[in-house]
Design a protein around this motif. Structure first.
Motif, short mmCIF file in Angstrom:
data_model
loop_
_atom_site.label_atom_id
_atom_site.label_comp_id
_atom_site.label_asym_id
_atom_site.label_seq_id
_atom_site.Cartn_x
_atom_site.Cartn_y
_atom_site.Cartn_z
N GLU A 61 13.32 38.96 -47.72
CA GLU A 61 14.13 39.76 -48.64
C GLU A 61 15.52 39.14 -48.79
O GLU A 61 16.43 39.43 -48.03
CB GLU A 61 14.20 41.20 -48.17
N THR A 62 15.64 38.25 -49.75
CA THR A 62 16.88 37.53 -50.01
C THR A 62 17.45 36.94 -48.72
O THR A 62 18.57 37.26 -48.31
CB THR A 62 17.93 38.46 -50.68
N THR B 22 19.23 38.33 -33.27
CA THR B 22 17.96 38.39 -33.98
C THR B 22 17.53 36.97 -34.35
O THR B 22 18.37 36.10 -34.57
CB THR B 22 18.05 39.22 -35.28
N SER B 23 16.24 36.79 -34.44
CA SER B 23 15.70 35.50 -34.84
C SER B 23 16.20 35.14 -36.24
O SER B 23 16.11 35.93 -37.18
CB SER B 23 14.16 35.58 -34.84
N PHE B 24 16.74 33.94 -36.37
CA PHE B 24 17.27 33.44 -37.65
C PHE B 24 18.33 34.36 -38.26
O PHE B 24 18.55 34.34 -39.46
CB PHE B 24 16.13 33.22 -38.66
N ASN B 25 18.95 35.20 -37.44
CA ASN B 25 19.98 36.13 -37.91
C ASN B 25 19.45 37.10 -38.98
O ASN B 25 20.19 37.56 -39.85
CB ASN B 25 21.20 35.38 -38.46
N ILE B 26 18.18 37.45 -38.90
CA ILE B 26 17.54 38.28 -39.91
C ILE B 26 18.04 39.73 -39.88
O ILE B 26 18.05 40.40 -40.91
CB ILE B 26 16.01 38.22 -39.77
N GLN B 27 18.43 40.22 -38.71
CA GLN B 27 18.98 41.57 -38.59
C GLN B 27 17.99 42.61 -39.12
O GLN B 27 18.31 43.40 -40.01
CB GLN B 27 20.33 41.66 -39.31
N HIS B 28 16.81 42.63 -38.54
CA HIS B 28 15.72 43.51 -38.97
C HIS B 28 16.05 44.99 -38.90
O HIS B 28 15.45 45.80 -39.59
CB HIS B 28 14.48 43.32 -38.08
N TRP B 29 16.93 45.38 -38.00
CA TRP B 29 17.11 46.80 -37.67
C TRP B 29 17.65 47.61 -38.84
O TRP B 29 18.43 47.15 -39.67
CB TRP B 29 18.07 46.93 -36.48
N ARG B 30 17.21 48.88 -38.84
CA ARG B 30 17.75 49.90 -39.75
C ARG B 30 17.87 51.17 -38.91
O ARG B 30 16.89 51.60 -38.30
CB ARG B 30 16.84 50.12 -40.97
N TRP C 142 22.76 33.78 -44.05
CA TRP C 142 23.51 32.56 -43.77
C TRP C 142 24.52 32.26 -44.87
O TRP C 142 24.77 31.12 -45.22
CB TRP C 142 22.54 31.38 -43.59
N GLU C 143 25.12 33.31 -45.40
CA GLU C 143 26.04 33.14 -46.52
C GLU C 143 27.34 32.45 -46.14
O GLU C 143 28.06 31.96 -47.00
CB GLU C 143 26.34 34.49 -47.17
N ASN C 144 27.66 32.39 -44.86
CA ASN C 144 28.93 31.81 -44.42
C ASN C 144 28.83 30.36 -43.96
O ASN C 144 29.78 29.82 -43.40
CB ASN C 144 29.54 32.66 -43.30
N VAL C 145 27.67 29.74 -44.20
CA VAL C 145 27.52 28.33 -43.81
C VAL C 145 27.38 27.48 -45.07
O VAL C 145 27.20 28.00 -46.17
CB VAL C 145 26.30 28.13 -42.88
N ASP C 146 27.45 26.18 -44.90
CA ASP C 146 27.33 25.30 -46.07
C ASP C 146 25.92 25.38 -46.65
O ASP C 146 24.97 25.77 -45.97
CB ASP C 146 27.67 23.86 -45.69
N GLN C 147 25.77 24.98 -47.90
CA GLN C 147 24.52 25.16 -48.63
C GLN C 147 23.36 24.40 -48.00
O GLN C 147 22.24 24.91 -47.94
CB GLN C 147 24.68 24.74 -50.08
N THR C 148 23.62 23.21 -47.51
CA THR C 148 22.54 22.43 -46.90
C THR C 148 21.99 23.13 -45.66
O THR C 148 20.77 23.24 -45.48
CB THR C 148 23.03 21.02 -46.53
N THR C 149 22.89 23.60 -44.82
CA THR C 149 22.46 24.33 -43.62
C THR C 149 21.73 25.59 -43.99
O THR C 149 20.69 25.93 -43.40
CB THR C 149 23.69 24.65 -42.74
N GLN C 150 22.25 26.31 -44.98
CA GLN C 150 21.62 27.54 -45.42
C GLN C 150 20.19 27.29 -45.89
O GLN C 150 19.25 27.98 -45.48
CB GLN C 150 22.43 28.18 -46.55
#
Length: 200
Positions: free
Chosen positions: A88-89, A39-47, A94-102
């Motif tokens: 939406e938050t 997904t674009s930017f790892n957004i994971q739109h699907w439900r 990107w919770e598993n990357v460093d803060q700058t990258t996030q």
């Protein structure tokens, strides 16, 4: 079955054994495969709406012009996508990357989607479609048949599943043990017609 074999072998089957029950482990395997689609930017739109209630499935069958696979297949998934996932938050993508990258990625994705409603919708549908393909190929590898569906009253289906306003329906997928063989392929266009080198 390897991936290329699954692609060549998968066909849309309309008739299913209504007595077959898919183990929850297999359902989980299908949904985990879906969650690994890009997904674009790892957004994971699907439900994914996993419709287990047979009364609801009967309503969906009525909204799908009485197509039997809606109720007879072992599993029915309504693939939807959240067009507002981008805002939406988004830090959680990107919770598993460093803060700058996030922070960089979150700012980029918000700039990319903000004010572009057409892009929000298009990207959500693209994401849902790629996840749906993962589901179908995974099902094929597990020995199941599938029927991707868009032949239904989309507004009625949305009403039945209580679709949030921010979501769109991508397709339904019936999954189970087919009881008929697929018709011969109608005919594939040659690569010479569908592949364009460099520019049109």
């Amino acid at each position: 079955m390897n991936t290329i074999e699954a692609i060549h072998h998968r066909r849309s089957i309309k008739q299913y054994d209504p007595n077959h029950v898919m183990p929850q482990e297999d359902v989980n395997t299908l949904l985990e495969a879906a969650s690994l689609a890009p997904t674009s930017f790892n957004i994971q739109h699907w439900r994914f709406v996993h419709v287990k209630d047979m009364n609801i499935r009967q309503q969906l069958r009525s909204a799908a012009w009485d197509q039997t696979q809606v109720t007879d297949a072992s599993t029915l998934l309504v693939v939807t996508a959240n067009t507002q996932s981008w805002q939406e938050t988004p830090e959680r993508y990107w919770e598993n990357v460093d803060q700058t990258t996030q922070e960089t990625l979150v700012n980029m994705l918000q700039d990319f989607y903000r004010g572009r409603e057409w892009l929000q919708r298009d990207e959500a549908i693209r994401s849902g479609a790629m996840a749906a393909q993962n589901i179908m190929l995974c099902a094929e590898a597990l020995g199941y048949q599938t029927s991707p569906m868009i032949g239904f009253d989309i507004d009625k289906v949305g009403e039945i599943i209580n679709l949030p306003e921010s979501h769109v329906i991508v397709m339904m997928i019936a999954i189970g043990k087919g009881t008929t063989q697929a018709y011969p392929r109608g005919g594939q266009l040659p690569l010479s017609e569908i592949v364009i080198e460099n520019t049109f």
